[in-house]
Design a protein around this motif. Structure first.
Motif, PDB file in Angstrom:
ATOM      1  N   SER A 103       0.805  -1.231   0.000  1.00 58.15           N
ATOM      2  CA  SER A 103       0.000   0.000   0.000  1.00 58.15           C
ATOM      3  C   SER A 103       0.830   1.270   0.000  1.00 58.15           C
ATOM      4  CB  SER A 103      -0.933   0.017   1.225  1.00 58.15           C
ATOM      5  OG  SER A 103      -1.888  -1.014   1.153  1.00 58.15           O
ATOM      6  N   LEU A 104       2.143   1.132  -0.121  1.00 54.53           N
ATOM      7  CA  LEU A 104       2.999   2.322  -0.062  1.00 54.53           C
ATOM      8  C   LEU A 104       2.646   3.323  -1.154  1.00 54.53           C
ATOM      9  CD1 LEU A 104       5.368   3.843   1.172  1.00 54.53           C
ATOM     10  CD2 LEU A 104       6.916   2.482  -0.249  1.00 54.53           C
ATOM     11  N   HIS A 105       2.439   2.845  -2.374  1.00 58.86           N
ATOM     12  CA  HIS A 105       2.082   3.746  -3.473  1.00 58.86           C
ATOM     13  C   HIS A 105       0.723   4.394  -3.238  1.00 58.86           C
ATOM     14  CE1 HIS A 105       5.314   3.062  -6.477  1.00 58.86           C
ATOM     15  NE2 HIS A 105       5.457   1.919  -5.838  1.00 58.86           N
ATOM     16  N   ASP A 106      -0.234   3.642  -2.675  1.00 55.52           N
ATOM     17  CA  ASP A 106      -1.560   4.200  -2.398  1.00 55.52           C
ATOM     18  C   ASP A 106      -1.482   5.322  -1.370  1.00 55.52           C
ATOM     19  OD1 ASP A 106      -2.671   2.364  -4.145  1.00 55.52           O
ATOM     20  OD2 ASP A 106      -3.161   0.915  -2.569  1.00 55.52           O
ATOM     21  N   VAL A 107      -0.668   5.131  -0.335  1.00 58.47           N
ATOM     22  CA  VAL A 107      -0.519   6.164   0.695  1.00 58.47           C
ATOM     23  C   VAL A 107       0.138   7.404   0.101  1.00 58.47           C
ATOM     24  CG1 VAL A 107       0.648   6.747   2.853  1.00 58.47           C
ATOM     25  CG2 VAL A 107      -0.479   4.527   2.610  1.00 58.47           C
ATOM     26  N   ALA A 108       1.130   7.206  -0.746  1.00 63.51           N
ATOM     27  CA  ALA A 108       1.788   8.343  -1.398  1.00 63.51           C
ATOM     28  C   ALA A 108       0.790   9.116  -2.259  1.00 63.51           C
ATOM     29  CB  ALA A 108       2.968   7.861  -2.233  1.00 63.51           C
ATOM     30  N   GLU A 109      -0.011   8.391  -3.003  1.00 65.65           N
ATOM     31  CA  GLU A 109      -0.994   9.044  -3.875  1.00 65.65           C
ATOM     32  C   GLU A 109      -2.023   9.812  -3.055  1.00 65.65           C
ATOM     33  OE1 GLU A 109      -4.227   7.905  -7.411  1.00 65.65           O
ATOM     34  OE2 GLU A 109      -2.930   6.362  -6.537  1.00 65.65           O
ATOM     35  N   HIS A 110      -2.502   9.205  -1.963  1.00 68.55           N
ATOM     36  CA  HIS A 110      -3.536   9.859  -1.146  1.00 68.55           C
ATOM     37  C   HIS A 110      -2.996  11.125  -0.475  1.00 68.55           C
ATOM     38  CE1 HIS A 110      -7.088  10.179   1.473  1.00 68.55           C
ATOM     39  NE2 HIS A 110      -6.220  10.555   2.404  1.00 68.55           N
ATOM     40  N   GLY A 112      -0.335  12.912  -1.414  1.00 66.95           N
ATOM     41  CA  GLY A 112       0.321  13.842  -2.323  1.00 66.95           C
ATOM     42  C   GLY A 112       1.821  13.924  -2.107  1.00 66.95           C
ATOM     43  N   LEU A 113       2.361  12.961  -1.370  1.00 65.55           N
ATOM     44  CA  LEU A 113       3.794  12.928  -1.112  1.00 65.55           C
ATOM     45  C   LEU A 113       4.469  11.919  -2.027  1.00 65.55           C
ATOM     46  CD1 LEU A 113       3.608  12.797   2.796  1.00 65.55           C
ATOM     47  CD2 LEU A 113       4.122  14.819   1.406  1.00 65.55           C
ATOM     48  N   SER A 114       5.761  12.068  -2.199  1.00 65.81           N
ATOM     49  CA  SER A 114       6.505  11.075  -2.958  1.00 65.81           C
ATOM     50  C   SER A 114       6.726   9.836  -2.091  1.00 65.81           C
ATOM     51  CB  SER A 114       7.855  11.643  -3.403  1.00 65.81           C
ATOM     52  OG  SER A 114       8.703  11.817  -2.275  1.00 65.81           O
ATOM     53  N   ILE A 115       7.127   8.740  -2.718  1.00 62.03           N
ATOM     54  CA  ILE A 115       7.444   7.522  -1.975  1.00 62.03           C
ATOM     55  C   ILE A 115       8.512   7.815  -0.921  1.00 62.03           C
ATOM     56  CG2 ILE A 115       8.490   5.231  -2.135  1.00 62.03           C
ATOM     57  CD1 ILE A 115       5.664   5.268  -3.189  1.00 62.03           C
ATOM     58  N   ASP A 116       9.566   8.506  -1.331  1.00 69.06           N
ATOM     59  CA  ASP A 116      10.650   8.802  -0.395  1.00 69.06           C
ATOM     60  C   ASP A 116      10.184   9.677   0.763  1.00 69.06           C
ATOM     61  OD1 ASP A 116      12.458   7.293  -1.826  1.00 69.06           O
ATOM     62  OD2 ASP A 116      13.268   8.997  -2.957  1.00 69.06           O
ATOM     63  N   GLU A 117       9.294  10.626   0.489  1.00 68.27           N
ATOM     64  CA  GLU A 117       8.779  11.490   1.555  1.00 68.27           C
ATOM     65  C   GLU A 117       7.936  10.699   2.540  1.00 68.27           C
ATOM     66  OE1 GLU A 117       8.326  15.907  -0.455  1.00 68.27           O
ATOM     67  OE2 GLU A 117       6.865  14.353  -0.995  1.00 68.27           O
ATOM     68  N   VAL A 118       7.101   9.799   2.046  1.00 65.03           N
ATOM     69  CA  VAL A 118       6.275   8.965   2.934  1.00 65.03           C
ATOM     70  C   VAL A 118       7.169   8.145   3.849  1.00 65.03           C
ATOM     71  CG1 VAL A 118       4.684   6.999   3.051  1.00 65.03           C
ATOM     72  CG2 VAL A 118       4.270   8.838   1.411  1.00 65.03           C
ATOM     73  N   VAL A 119       8.160   7.503   3.268  1.00 65.33           N
ATOM     74  CA  VAL A 119       9.065   6.658   4.047  1.00 65.33           C
ATOM     75  C   VAL A 119       9.834   7.484   5.074  1.00 65.33           C
ATOM     76  CG1 VAL A 119      11.117   5.203   3.919  1.00 65.33           C
ATOM     77  CG2 VAL A 119       9.278   4.914   2.251  1.00 65.33           C
ATOM     78  N   ALA A 120      10.377   8.610   4.649  1.00 58.99           N
ATOM     79  CA  ALA A 120      11.165   9.448   5.558  1.00 58.99           C
ATOM     80  C   ALA A 120      10.317   9.966   6.715  1.00 58.99           C
ATOM     81  CB  ALA A 120      11.776  10.614   4.788  1.00 58.99           C
ATOM     82  N   ARG A 121       9.106  10.410   6.428  1.00 60.39           N
ATOM     83  CA  ARG A 121       8.258  10.949   7.482  1.00 60.39           C
ATOM     84  C   ARG A 121       7.757   9.842   8.415  1.00 60.39           C
ATOM     85  NH1 ARG A 121       4.744  16.012   4.957  1.00 60.39           N
ATOM     86  NH2 ARG A 121       6.420  16.825   3.620  1.00 60.39           N
ATOM     87  N   HIS A 122       7.544   8.653   7.875  1.00 58.05           N
ATOM     88  CA  HIS A 122       7.075   7.558   8.724  1.00 58.05           C
ATOM     89  C   HIS A 122       8.183   7.071   9.648  1.00 58.05           C
ATOM     90  CE1 HIS A 122       5.821   3.414   9.788  1.00 58.05           C
ATOM     91  NE2 HIS A 122       4.643   3.984   9.860  1.00 58.05           N
ATOM     92  N   ALA A 123       9.407   7.058   9.169  1.00 60.93           N
ATOM     93  CA  ALA A 123      10.525   6.541   9.959  1.00 60.93           C
ATOM     94  C   ALA A 123      11.133   7.580  10.894  1.00 60.93           C
ATOM     95  CB  ALA A 123      11.605   5.999   9.017  1.00 60.93           C
TER      96      ALA A 123
END
Length: 219
Positions: A103-110, A112-123
């Motif tokens: 679901s990583l791509h779905d979360v990024a799409e919802h 409006g963040l990039s994949i790298d931004e989602v990962v960085a902010r989550h970690a």
């Protein structure tokens, strides 16, 4: 903290549930921890079980005057301070994305963040274990970046793998064992959360801290 009082409801004849007012944040959760410690010593109480900004109180036997008990519980909430549980800090290596983080791509799409931004902010945060629940060893973690908030799935999945790192609403957590989930799975860790052969079967407890370490990102 909101000036409104808690919502207290009956769970059959053997328990009550107190739902705290105000935000789902660490100060509220510390107040729940404090109340749990106080209530555990009351006559007739079997157990006081903290949830995420709520407390379930179970009885040895149903109170003869439930209204009196509810009033006392409400007064105890009004007087409760905050208990700061400072447990151990653990680091969990997480692989984000891929087959087990589908679901990583779905979360990024919802978001409006990039994949790298989602990962960085989550970690990035040092998460706090608010409560245990859902299934043995599962920890509800507080402290996720609000920008990662994603509504829960309309249709829950029948099963996700143990170790699945997921987001549901404004919360994040890790599945301790395989099972159904209504959250969005963005990664996976090999960490072990529960083993009935251990002296204390659950690896983590309320007040422990969790930091996710980015092991790799599969796009």
């Amino acid at each position: 903290m909101s000036s409104a009082g808690p919502c207290i409801s009956l769970l059959g004849t053997t328990a009550v549930l107190l739902e705290a007012p105000g935000a789902m944040d660490l100060p509220t959760q510390r107040r729940i921890w404090n109340l749990a410690a106080l209530i555990s010593g009351w006559p007739g109480v079997r157990e006081a079980i903290p949830g995420v900004t709520n407390l379930m109180v179970t009885f040895i036997s149903p109170p003869s005057a439930i209204g009196t008990f509810v009033d006392a519980l409400r007064d105890a909430w009004d007087e409760a301070g905050e208990t700061e549980l400072v447990g151990r800090e653990v680091e969990m290596a997480v692989t984000y994305g891929g087959e087990l983080g589908f679901s990583l791509h779905d979360v990024a799409e919802h978001t409006g963040l990039s994949i790298d931004e989602v990962v960085a902010r989550h970690a990035a945060p040092l998460y706090v274990v608010f409560a245990l629940g859902s299934h043995p060893g599962y920890c509800y973690l507080g402290g996720m970046d609000p920008s990662l908030t994603v509504p829960r799935r309309r249709s829950p999945l029948q099963s996700v793998a143990g170790g699945s790192v997921s987001i549901g609403g404004s919360q994040t957590g890790v599945a301790a064992s395989p099972g159904p989930s209504g959250w969005h799975t963005i990664g996976h860790t090999r960490w072990t959360f529960f083993d009935p052969s251990w002296p204390i079967p659950a690896a983590l407890a309320p007040g422990d801290r969790v930091r996710f370490k980015i092991e790799r990102v599969i796009r």
